[in-house]
Write an enzyme that holds these catalytic residues in place. Structure first.
Site, mmCIF file in Angstrom:
data_model
loop_
_atom_site.group_PDB
_atom_site.id
_atom_site.type_symbol
_atom_site.label_atom_id
_atom_site.label_comp_id
_atom_site.label_asym_id
_atom_site.label_seq_id
_atom_site.Cartn_x
_atom_site.Cartn_y
_atom_site.Cartn_z
ATOM 1 N N ARG A 118 -5.629 9.782 3.711
ATOM 2 C CA ARG A 118 -5.563 8.343 3.978
ATOM 3 C C ARG A 118 -6.590 8.018 5.073
ATOM 4 O O ARG A 118 -6.727 8.764 6.050
ATOM 5 C CB ARG A 118 -4.175 7.925 4.458
ATOM 6 C CG ARG A 118 -3.116 7.846 3.369
ATOM 7 C CD ARG A 118 -3.367 6.707 2.381
ATOM 8 N NE ARG A 118 -2.334 6.573 1.366
ATOM 9 C CZ ARG A 118 -2.342 7.165 0.172
ATOM 10 N NH1 ARG A 118 -3.361 7.942 -0.171
ATOM 11 N NH2 ARG A 118 -1.365 6.959 -0.681
ATOM 12 N N GLU A 121 -9.609 -0.391 2.761
ATOM 13 C CA GLU A 121 -10.097 -0.180 1.395
ATOM 14 C C GLU A 121 -9.927 -1.487 0.637
ATOM 15 O O GLU A 121 -8.837 -2.064 0.703
ATOM 16 C CB GLU A 121 -9.287 0.923 0.698
ATOM 17 C CG GLU A 121 -9.571 2.287 1.286
ATOM 18 C CD GLU A 121 -8.760 3.394 0.620
ATOM 19 O OE1 GLU A 121 -8.098 3.134 -0.401
ATOM 20 O OE2 GLU A 121 -8.790 4.509 1.134
ATOM 21 N N HIS A 137 -11.762 5.968 -3.245
ATOM 22 C CA HIS A 137 -10.376 6.421 -3.460
ATOM 23 C C HIS A 137 -10.144 6.848 -4.921
ATOM 24 O O HIS A 137 -9.372 6.218 -5.653
ATOM 25 C CB HIS A 137 -9.373 5.335 -3.048
ATOM 26 C CG HIS A 137 -8.029 5.908 -2.688
ATOM 27 N ND1 HIS A 137 -7.226 5.383 -1.698
ATOM 28 C CD2 HIS A 137 -7.317 6.963 -3.193
ATOM 29 C CE1 HIS A 137 -6.102 6.081 -1.608
ATOM 30 N NE2 HIS A 137 -6.134 7.050 -2.513
HETATM 31 C C1 DGY Z 1 -1.676 8.885 -3.823
HETATM 32 O O1 DGY Z 1 -1.039 9.109 -4.846
HETATM 33 O O2 DGY Z 1 -1.140 8.770 -2.722
HETATM 34 C C2 DGY Z 1 -3.171 8.775 -3.941
HETATM 35 O O3 DGY Z 1 -3.770 8.327 -2.802
HETATM 36 C C3 DGY Z 1 -3.559 7.929 -5.136
HETATM 37 O O4 DGY Z 1 -3.323 8.713 -6.229
#
Ligand code: DGY
Length: 296
Positions: free
Chosen positions: A213, A242, A261
């Site tokens: 993240r 984002e 992402h």
């Molecule tokens: C998640 O699943 O947390 C990812 O960031 C997106 O697939």
């Protein structure tokens, strides 16, 4: 997945590709018994208070930092996520970023296209050799372990954080690693974890990879670390915010790769994520335990 839910329930789907603006999300959730949301939807006390009938929240993601888990627990609303099915796809992308940064692929690709590719030069675009290099995994969960397996196949030495299973303190890992790859969840404890102080501990030749993240990395500190040569390169699949606006100062930093992402973005994985999200939603609506419940 939506068709499976529709077979049993009245389903309303937000029609636009962009996430619902906050007022639309609140209005849409008001009458809902269950919510199947994405990581772009903030599920907090305001939304829960405005949706008194809500009996389940199903996130189509493994990360649940968009959801106030304590507030859901306080209301007895189970929360589901999609663990496991995106592990390999995300680890693949983390490794693609690692290789791209280590072997300077963006510069090589640009040189071919912009005509700066000259005669073969023994000292040009030299990168990090993975064989024998040290990979530091921050957060040795499913995805961290999958990245570690890939690294071992490339002859890397793998170290990790987490003292309970033989890991190192973060400070020690940062000092030793040639590549630092982030795989911990975003929590209040990990927000800003990779800070100015963290970059100061890293080798000037080190590469940072983040597929977890964005807010786990202090982006101002990262920009400064790249500009000053405190670290050699960074490769990110996640940013804060984002989308990262093209005008964001971070994008002016050298030796930086940013992807939008894409960690779990394979056809197979996204289909499995949708399936698990539907399973969790249907279980919650039926009043049975969620197959993949997240605890607060
Ligand atoms: C998640 O699943 O947390 C990812 O960031 C997106 O697939």
């Amino acid at each position: 997945a939506i068709a499976r839910v529709r077979a049993e329930h009245d389903v309303r789907v937000w029609p636009a590709p962009d996430p619902p603006p906050r007022p639309d999300l609140l209005a849409g959730a008001r009458e809902a018994d269950g919510l199947l949301c994405l990581l772009t939807d903030r599920i907090d006390t305001e939304l829960l208070d405005a949706s008194p009938g809500l009996r389940v929240v199903s996130n189509m993601a493994v990360g649940v930092d968009n959801i106030d888990l304590a507030a859901c627990a306080a209301r007895g609303i189970p929360v589901g996520n999609t663990p496991g099915v995106l592990t390999e796809a995300t680890a693949d992308l983390a490794f693609a970023l690692l290789l791209a940064a280590a072997r300077r692929l963006p510069e090589g690709i640009a040189a071919v296209r912009d005509g700066t590719w000259g005669p073969w030069d023994p000292a040009w675009l030299l990168g990090l050799e993975l064989n024998g290099a040290v990979l530091g995994i921050v957060g040795k969960g499913r995805i961290g372990q999958a990245v570690a397996r890939r690294a071992q196949a490339f002859g890397m030495e793998v170290i990790h954080t987490g003292r309970s299973d033989g890991g190192l303190p973060l400070t020690e890992l940062l000092r030793r690693a040639d590549v630092v790859s982030i795989h911990c969840p975003l929590t209040e404890q990990t927000r800003g974890l990779i800070s100015t102080e963290a970059f100061a501990l890293m080798k000037p030749s080190a590469i940072l990879v983040n597929t977890a993240r964005g807010p786990i990395v202090d982006q101002d500190a990262l920009g400064e670390a790249l500009r000053s040569g405190q670290i050699a390169a960074a490769a990110l699949d996640v940013t804060d915010p984002e989308p990262l606006p093209p005008s964001d100062p971070l994008l002016g930093a050298p030796n930086l790769i940013v992807l939008p992402h894409l960690g779990s973005a394979t056809r197979a994985t996204r289909a499995k994520m949708a399936g698990l999200a539907a399973d969790n939603l249907l279980a919650g609506l039926a009043g049975t335990p969620l197959p993949h419940a997240v605890s607060a």
